[in-house]
Scaffold this motif. Structure first.
Motif, PDB file in Angstrom:
ATOM      1  N   ALA A 286      29.734  30.546  31.759  1.00 22.21           N
ATOM      2  CA  ALA A 286      29.040  29.860  32.858  1.00 22.21           C
ATOM      3  C   ALA A 286      30.015  29.338  33.918  1.00 22.21           C
ATOM      4  N   GLN A 287      31.094  28.699  33.502  1.00 22.35           N
ATOM      5  CA  GLN A 287      32.032  28.096  34.453  1.00 22.35           C
ATOM      6  C   GLN A 287      33.208  29.045  34.706  1.00 22.35           C
ATOM      7  N   SER A 288      32.916  30.201  35.252  1.00 16.95           N
ATOM      8  CA  SER A 288      33.982  31.186  35.434  1.00 16.95           C
ATOM      9  C   SER A 288      34.037  31.705  36.856  1.00 16.95           C
ATOM     10  N   ARG A 289      35.236  32.181  37.214  1.00 22.90           N
ATOM     11  CA  ARG A 289      35.459  32.818  38.512  1.00 22.90           C
ATOM     12  C   ARG A 289      36.270  34.077  38.273  1.00 22.90           C
ATOM     13  N   LEU A 290      35.902  35.164  38.920  1.00 24.96           N
ATOM     14  CA  LEU A 290      36.561  36.452  38.736  1.00 24.96           C
ATOM     15  C   LEU A 290      37.323  36.863  39.988  1.00 24.96           C
ATOM     16  N   ILE A 291      38.571  37.286  39.785  1.00 27.30           N
ATOM     17  CA  ILE A 291      39.379  37.867  40.861  1.00 27.30           C
ATOM     18  C   ILE A 291      39.847  39.245  40.393  1.00 27.30           C
ATOM     19  N   MET A 292      39.525  40.270  41.167  1.00 29.96           N
ATOM     20  CA  MET A 292      39.903  41.644  40.838  1.00 29.96           C
ATOM     21  C   MET A 292      41.064  42.066  41.742  1.00 29.96           C
ATOM     22  N   PHE A 293      42.137  42.581  41.128  1.00 29.56           N
ATOM     23  CA  PHE A 293      43.286  43.110  41.863  1.00 29.56           C
ATOM     24  C   PHE A 293      43.190  44.633  41.809  1.00 29.56           C
ATOM     25  N   ASP A 294      42.686  45.218  42.867  1.00 29.98           N
ATOM     26  CA  ASP A 294      42.279  46.622  42.858  1.00 29.98           C
ATOM     27  C   ASP A 294      43.393  47.601  42.512  1.00 29.98           C
ATOM     28  N   GLU A 295      44.638  47.293  42.860  1.00 28.53           N
ATOM     29  CA  GLU A 295      45.728  48.251  42.692  1.00 28.53           C
ATOM     30  C   GLU A 295      46.544  48.036  41.425  1.00 28.53           C
ATOM     31  N   LEU A 296      46.165  47.063  40.603  1.00 31.44           N
ATOM     32  CA  LEU A 296      46.950  46.749  39.411  1.00 31.44           C
ATOM     33  C   LEU A 296      46.307  47.328  38.152  1.00 31.44           C
ATOM     34  N   GLY A 297      47.100  47.394  37.085  1.00 24.08           N
ATOM     35  CA  GLY A 297      46.637  47.961  35.830  1.00 24.08           C
ATOM     36  C   GLY A 297      46.336  46.909  34.785  1.00 24.08           C
ATOM     37  N   HIS A 298      46.676  47.219  33.533  1.00 22.03           N
ATOM     38  CA  HIS A 298      46.282  46.386  32.398  1.00 22.03           C
ATOM     39  C   HIS A 298      47.127  45.134  32.246  1.00 22.03           C
ATOM     40  N   VAL A 299      48.316  45.107  32.826  1.00 27.53           N
ATOM     41  CA  VAL A 299      49.196  43.940  32.689  1.00 27.53           C
ATOM     42  C   VAL A 299      49.539  43.381  34.074  1.00 27.53           C
ATOM     43  N   PRO A 300      48.550  42.902  34.819  1.00 26.78           N
ATOM     44  CA  PRO A 300      48.810  42.455  36.190  1.00 26.78           C
ATOM     45  C   PRO A 300      49.810  41.311  36.281  1.00 26.78           C
ATOM     46  N   GLN A 301      49.896  40.465  35.248  1.00 23.28           N
ATOM     47  CA  GLN A 301      50.851  39.357  35.271  1.00 23.28           C
ATOM     48  C   GLN A 301      52.288  39.868  35.257  1.00 23.28           C
ATOM     49  N   GLU A 302      52.499  41.066  34.739  1.00 23.12           N
ATOM     50  CA  GLU A 302      53.827  41.666  34.672  1.00 23.12           C
ATOM     51  C   GLU A 302      54.070  42.585  35.867  1.00 23.12           C
ATOM     52  N   GLU A 303      53.043  43.305  36.255  1.00 24.60           N
ATOM     53  CA  GLU A 303      53.167  44.268  37.344  1.00 24.60           C
ATOM     54  C   GLU A 303      53.293  43.587  38.702  1.00 24.60           C
ATOM     55  N   ALA A 304      52.568  42.495  38.904  1.00 20.89           N
ATOM     56  CA  ALA A 304      52.606  41.753  40.176  1.00 20.89           C
ATOM     57  C   ALA A 304      52.560  40.260  39.861  1.00 20.89           C
ATOM     58  N   PRO A 305      53.654  39.716  39.316  1.00 24.30           N
ATOM     59  CA  PRO A 305      53.620  38.332  38.826  1.00 24.30           C
ATOM     60  C   PRO A 305      53.362  37.278  39.892  1.00 24.30           C
ATOM     61  N   PHE A 306      53.870  37.491  41.090  1.00 27.91           N
ATOM     62  CA  PHE A 306      53.797  36.420  42.071  1.00 27.91           C
ATOM     63  C   PHE A 306      52.399  36.248  42.648  1.00 27.91           C
ATOM     64  N   VAL A 307      51.732  37.345  42.957  1.00 30.36           N
ATOM     65  CA  VAL A 307      50.388  37.228  43.514  1.00 30.36           C
ATOM     66  C   VAL A 307      49.400  36.758  42.449  1.00 30.36           C
TER      67      VAL A 307
END
Length: 321
Positions: A286-307
């Motif tokens: 219920a208390q959620s927000r979704l952000i989709m990073f269209d160009e990233l894969g399964h490990v977005p925290q590693e692939e694009a850590p700063f954004v």
């Protein structure tokens, strides 16, 4: 002039050539387990340390604001390690206490005595780790398996979780578009000896590139780290146990019981856990927000850590009480 071949001799020759090829392949890709002391100097420099959690020596990093009453715990995914969060830590530790760790069966922590890598065991581990560090409540952020562990903790002990950040998290039954080669081999018992003693460079590279939206970002240094974490003594056997006991979606109904503020981050090019799973989390929490990073894969925290860390930092700064 005629030449006559004896079939048994021909078959024996073929068998000998095949055996030589197999032996050459094993020799070329030979990668036996490496003991922990061989890996710590390069992969566990300060602020890394090892703490005892119920008899298991756990590799952790505890950084940032020591007086933060609600630290951020970062939980990595399958076959990964705390190193996957280094970009996030560099940003979040400026105004938060940030703790990352290697889960049992992975990274430098390695296998646990019980050889139990179930979701229930990982949930208990996180709560035991929090107790050991005297943390009453925390923000839990997890990627893939780490995300599944994070939300399971929120279900099991909601009073211990302030907020959730789910990064391409597991939880629902899903059909992967592509499975890393290493995961596929781990499911085949007959190949267990080869898996424990060899690690083809091409297979490792393919597996890591498979979880990136942009495979060109996979560097030799990144592959060296994944290789080191894979050959840490006991990790490959632990991975087999984890993969073979998977029951996708076994507790998915519990996700609707989550009632803490939740940020859902997802890579639009995730081929392992398809992006539709992100919408399911957003629907059920219920208390959620979704952000989709269209160009990233399964490990977005590693692939694009700063954004991705910037999105997490904004979420953490909000007063959602």
């Amino acid at each position: 002039m005629s030449v006559r071949f004896r079939l048994p001799a021909v078959m024996a020759g073929i068998a000998a050539v095949f055996a030589l090829c197999v032996m050459a392949g094993i020799a070329w890709n030979w990668a036996p387990d490496r003991p922990l002391p061989d890996l710590t100097q390069q992969w566990a420099p300060p602020p890394s340390r090892f703490i005892d959690v119920n008899g298991l020596s756990v590799h952790i990093r505890d950084e940032g604001m020591a007086d933060d009453p609600v630290p951020v715990l970062l939980i990595h995914g399958t076959s990964s390690s705390l190193h996957t969060w280094e970009g996030w830590v560099s940003i979040l530790k400026k105004d938060r206490r940030v703790i990352s760790m290697d889960l049992p069966g992975f990274g430098l922590t390695g296998p646990n005595a019980a050889q139990d890598y179930s979701n229930a065991a990982y949930t208990r581990f996180i709560l035991d780790l929090m107790d050991q560090l005297h943390i009453r409540k925390a923000v839990l952020a997890g990627n893939s398996l780490g995300g599944e562990i994070a939300w399971n903790v929120a279900v099991a002990a909601p009073q211990r979780v302030d907020k959730l950040i789910l990064v391409d998290a597991a939880g629902y039954a899903f059909k992967p578009l592509s499975i890393p080669a290493g995961f596929q081999i781990a499911r085949i018992p007959i190949l267990s000896w080869f898996m424990d003693h060899t690690l083809p460079a091409s297979m490792l590279e393919e597996s890591v590139k498979d979880v990136y939206g942009n495979p060109e970002k996979v560097s030799p240094a990144l592959l060296a780290r994944y290789r080191a974490m894979t050959v840490r003594a006991g990790n490959r056997a632990a991975l087999r146990k984890r993969i073979r006991t998977l029951n996708l979606g076994e507790n998915a109904a519990d996700i609707q019981r989550i009632h803490v503020p939740t940020l859902i981050l997802w890579g639009g090019k995730d081929k392992l856990i398809p992006p539709e799973n992100a919408a399911w989390f957003a629907r059920d929490i219920a208390q959620s927000r979704l952000i989709m990073f269209d160009e990233l894969g399964h490990v977005p925290q590693e692939e694009a850590p700063f954004v991705t860390a910037a999105a997490a930092r904004i979420f953490l700064a909000r007063d959602t009480r």
